[in-house]
Design an enzyme around this catalytic site. Structure first.
Site, PDB file in Angstrom:
ATOM      1  N   ARG A 176       0.830  -1.204   0.000  1.00 51.26           N
ATOM      2  CA  ARG A 176       0.000   0.000   0.000  1.00 51.26           C
ATOM      3  C   ARG A 176       0.869   1.260   0.000  1.00 51.26           C
ATOM      4  O   ARG A 176       2.017   1.242   0.444  1.00 51.26           O
ATOM      5  CB  ARG A 176      -0.924  -0.006   1.203  1.00 51.26           C
ATOM      6  CG  ARG A 176      -0.180   0.322   2.503  1.00 51.26           C
ATOM      7  CD  ARG A 176      -1.038   0.100   3.715  1.00 51.26           C
ATOM      8  NE  ARG A 176      -0.426   0.677   4.896  1.00 51.26           N
ATOM      9  CZ  ARG A 176      -0.487   0.128   6.104  1.00 51.26           C
ATOM     10  NH1 ARG A 176      -1.112  -1.014   6.285  1.00 51.26           N
ATOM     11  NH2 ARG A 176       0.074   0.741   7.141  1.00 51.26           N
ATOM     12  N   TRP A 189       6.622  -1.432   2.550  1.00 53.70           N
ATOM     13  CA  TRP A 189       7.087  -2.811   2.400  1.00 53.70           C
ATOM     14  C   TRP A 189       7.621  -3.320   3.733  1.00 53.70           C
ATOM     15  O   TRP A 189       8.410  -2.685   4.411  1.00 53.70           O
ATOM     16  CB  TRP A 189       8.116  -2.952   1.270  1.00 53.70           C
ATOM     17  CG  TRP A 189       9.253  -1.975   1.240  1.00 53.70           C
ATOM     18  CD1 TRP A 189      10.063  -1.581   2.261  1.00 53.70           C
ATOM     19  CD2 TRP A 189       9.718  -1.271   0.080  1.00 53.70           C
ATOM     20  NE1 TRP A 189      11.007  -0.699   1.824  1.00 53.70           N
ATOM     21  CE2 TRP A 189      10.820  -0.483   0.483  1.00 53.70           C
ATOM     22  CE3 TRP A 189       9.339  -1.245  -1.271  1.00 53.70           C
ATOM     23  CZ2 TRP A 189      11.529   0.319  -0.390  1.00 53.70           C
ATOM     24  CZ3 TRP A 189      10.042  -0.443  -2.135  1.00 53.70           C
ATOM     25  CH2 TRP A 189      11.119   0.333  -1.704  1.00 53.70           C
ATOM     26  N   GLU A 235       7.704 -12.429 -11.429  1.00 55.02           N
ATOM     27  CA  GLU A 235       6.239 -12.498 -11.382  1.00 55.02           C
ATOM     28  C   GLU A 235       5.627 -12.410 -12.759  1.00 55.02           C
ATOM     29  O   GLU A 235       4.525 -12.928 -12.988  1.00 55.02           O
ATOM     30  CB  GLU A 235       5.696 -11.373 -10.488  1.00 55.02           C
ATOM     31  CG  GLU A 235       5.872 -11.592  -8.999  1.00 55.02           C
ATOM     32  CD  GLU A 235       7.283 -11.321  -8.493  1.00 55.02           C
ATOM     33  OE1 GLU A 235       7.561 -11.634  -7.324  1.00 55.02           O
ATOM     34  OE2 GLU A 235       8.115 -10.782  -9.278  1.00 55.02           O
ATOM     35  N   ASP A 286      -6.970  -2.666   7.637  1.00 54.96           N
ATOM     36  CA  ASP A 286      -6.282  -3.721   6.901  1.00 54.96           C
ATOM     37  C   ASP A 286      -7.119  -4.981   6.730  1.00 54.96           C
ATOM     38  O   ASP A 286      -8.239  -5.094   7.232  1.00 54.96           O
ATOM     39  CB  ASP A 286      -4.956  -4.052   7.596  1.00 54.96           C
ATOM     40  CG  ASP A 286      -3.790  -4.066   6.623  1.00 54.96           C
ATOM     41  OD1 ASP A 286      -3.913  -4.729   5.576  1.00 54.96           O
ATOM     42  OD2 ASP A 286      -2.775  -3.407   6.897  1.00 54.96           O
TER      43      ASP A 286
END
Length: 641
Positions: A176, A189, A235, A286
């Site tokens: 975020r 992070w 990824e 969250d």
């Protein structure tokens, strides 16, 4: 299936009846999140929502991944298990012995397929760079504020690109980003994440760290950014495999060392300066259903924002489950079952992550059991496997039950369970968002071995043969004024577990109460486990009670085993495991961290959305889910120790 861009995905959702366009004005500050929360909890994930009138130049897409059908559409499959089966087939093909030249030649087409999934950097600019803002201002994007106690607006679906400065290997993650100004955000992070490790390497070298953030594009990009891949596995190779087409990347305008998807809607380019002071970021509502508390994180300086013509800003909200992120988690559960089986736990048959466990808190694993102690072997393997290291409660079953049938599963597990010997407590790394740990990121774990026991695993003294205490349904708990409610309904289903709501008011209260209940309440013998929750929680509402319980429990710290000789069966023991899932405080629990509040919408936001609901085209009024939780909020802020 590959989507050319996010717009093609939106068109596919609309054609499938999975999208609602909202043309009336909705404020990105709290209102978009409140509407999305109502829709996502309206049954089967509701519909995707396209807010076309936000007061900004760009529409906002919400809840795009918020159902099994839409998650499958995003990944281009009929069922999520299809991906796992394909991965398993590839593993078997690659590891099968190649005895002849023909076997080796037959591999060539598959190797060609592998090559076709690898990302490709193309020359020139991409569609994501059709419009370039060299004087960037992120406040011109409709960045949403989700919940009333959030520290500010947050970018919630950022696809964040970094590189290792030594190897130049790319990592794509999702963290975020709180907006602090036109060209400044936080970069959230956690220390366990690969991008944080990249940052540590730049800090060692004293070099500025280039970063780029993509928003939108093929929906598989956002999923791949959340996938628990091993370090140094790109990824975008996973994205290429899922979409059956390589991802085309282009170099950033102001950060040319970083490549981003050419078909993205927005690109936010910038850097993190290792010598900068950290910035106080948060709170944030969250995925645990609680606010994650503020902390110090790096500053992200924006150097450029680019976007395609007519872009759509994608976002998500997280909070009290179920939410959209449950389906991203379900995709990971199904997709990564095959790699876990093929590389680490060959005996695994299936696994399940219930929504109430918010991913890391509760994981159920099913194995093919062949020998004594196999459960503990699987426990160690699972807790050592990537992001499974954050798991708090691991429940094991064997082939004797279908683990997605939770009632049958609970009956089977408790039938096989000796709570004195089949429950293992440990400590290890935990999710930074787990507020129950006495130390941030480090806390207790619990393994419950509900598999059928072999002779070597049995302790005869603890194998009480009595049936679950069904007569306890009529038990009287009035002698305990601190107990506000008790859920005994599981006993009639032959599940020897009760849930007790307690108003804790002194140190050691729950531990002592558990001993008193076990000793004095008639019918307790035969109950194997008692779960304690806060007095504001309705223990009869199992999903909510389990969500609160799992979040508030540190298993190693908050467990107490009651044991005494059985009154009804000579030579046997009555054992009952108590687990304290109440709020922890300095005064009563010697707990020295702040305790976060649960997430609910503000009254004024609920009223504003109620008033405009009739103009949104969403059907009959859906009451705010927050109304069910207002009584569980303890004051206006977190419990500060």
């Amino acid at each position: 299936m590959a989507y050319k861009n996010q717009q093609e995905f939106i068109a596919a959702l609309e054609k499938a009846g999975e999208l609602i366009r909202i043309t009336s004005y909705v404020d990105p500050h709290l209102e978009i999140a409140e509407i999305t929360d109502r829709i996502s909890k309206s049954g089967n994930g509701g519909k995707a929502l396209l807010f076309e009138n936000t007061g900004y130049a760009f529409p906002v897409l919400m809840n795009a991944y918020g159902s099994e059908k839409r998650m499958c559409m995003a990944l281009g499959v009929e069922k999520l298990d299809d991906v796992s089966r394909e991965i398993e087939s590839l593993f078997k093909m690659l590891t099968r012995p190649k005895e002849s030249i023909l076997d080796k030649l037959n591999m060539l087409p598959k190797l060609g397929q592998f090559a076709s999934w690898m990302p490709k950097v193309r020359s020139g600019r991409g569609e994501c760079q059709e419009i370039i803002q060299r004087e960037p201002d992120i406040t011109k994007l409709p960045v949403i504020t989700c919940w009333p106690k959030d520290g500010g607006p947050f970018v919630t679906l950022p696809i964040i690109h970094t590189k290792d400065p030594n190897t130049m290997i790319r990592n794509v993650g999702m963290y975020r980003m709180q907006v602090f100004g036109p060209a400044l955000t936080g970069m959230h992070w956690h220390k366990h994440k690969v991008s944080a490790k990249h940052f540590a390497e730049y800090k060692k070298a004293g070099k500025r760290m280039p970063v780029a953030v993509a928003l939108g594009g093929d929906p598989v990009y956002a999923y791949s950014a959340t996938a628990p891949l091993p370090e140094n596995v790109d990824e975008y190779m996973l994205a290429g495999f899922l979409r059956k087409k390589k991802v085309e990347l282009v170099k950033c305008i102001t950060q040319p060392d970083i490549e981003v998807p050419a078909d993205a809607d927005f690109i936010i380019e910038g850097y993190v300066e290792p010598s900068d002071e950290l910035i106080w970021e948060g709170p944030f509502g969250d995925h645990t259903g609680y606010y994650s508390l503020p902390d110090w994180y790096p500053r992200f300086h924006i150097t450029c924002i680019t976007h395609r013509k007519n872009p759509v800003y994608p976002a998500t909200i997280v909070g009290i489950p179920p939410q959209e992120d449950a389906w991203l988690g379900k995709a990971t559960e199904r997709i990564f079952l095959a790699p876990i089986k093929m590389t680490m736990v060959p005996e695994i048959i299936d696994m399940d992550m219930p929504v109430e466990g918010v991913f890391h808190n509760l994981v159920i694993t099913q194995i093919r059991k062949d020998y004594a102690g196999q459960g503990q072997k699987v426990m160690n393997a699972m807790w050592g496997a990537g992001q499974m290291m954050f798991n708090k409660i691991l429940v094991l079953a064997d082939e004797g039950v279908r683990i997605q049938d939770y009632e049958s599963l609970a009956r089977y597990v408790f039938h096989n369970l000796d709570v004195a010997n089949d429950v293992v407590f440990s400590t290890g790394p935990m999710d930074v968002l787990d507020h129950s740990c006495s130390k941030m990121g480090f806390g207790g774990k619990m393994f419950i071995d509900g598999s059928a026991k072999l002779e070597e695993e049995k302790d005869e003294a603890n194998h009480f043969s009595g049936q679950p205490a069904i007569n306890l349904v009529e038990a009287d708990f009035s002698g305990f004024p601190e107990i506000s409610n008790v859920n005994l309904s599981l006993l009639s289903k032959e599940i020897p577990c009760i849930i007790i709501a307690v108003n804790k008011d002194r140190a050691g209260h729950v531990r002592k109460l558990h001993q008193q209940v076990c000793r004095s309440v008639p019918g307790m013998e035969g109950v194997k486990m008692a779960l304690y929750v806060e007095h504001t929680v309705d223990p009869g509402n199992l999903p909510v009670a389990l969500w609160r319980f799992c979040n508030n429990l540190d298993p190693k710290r908050d467990q107490f085993l009651f044991s005494m000789p059985s009154r009804s069966e000579k030579g046997k023991n009555f054992n009952c495991l108590g687990l304290d899932g109440t709020i922890k405080t300095k005064e009563f629990d010697n707990f020295h961290r702040d305790w976060p509040n649960i997430i609910v919408a503000a009254d004024e936001t609920i009223e504003a959305v109620d008033n405009k609901w009739g103009n949104l085209g969403l059907g009959p009024l859906i009451p705010s889910p927050s109304l069910s939780f207002k009584e569980q909020v303890y004051g206006n802020e977190a419990v500060v120790q």
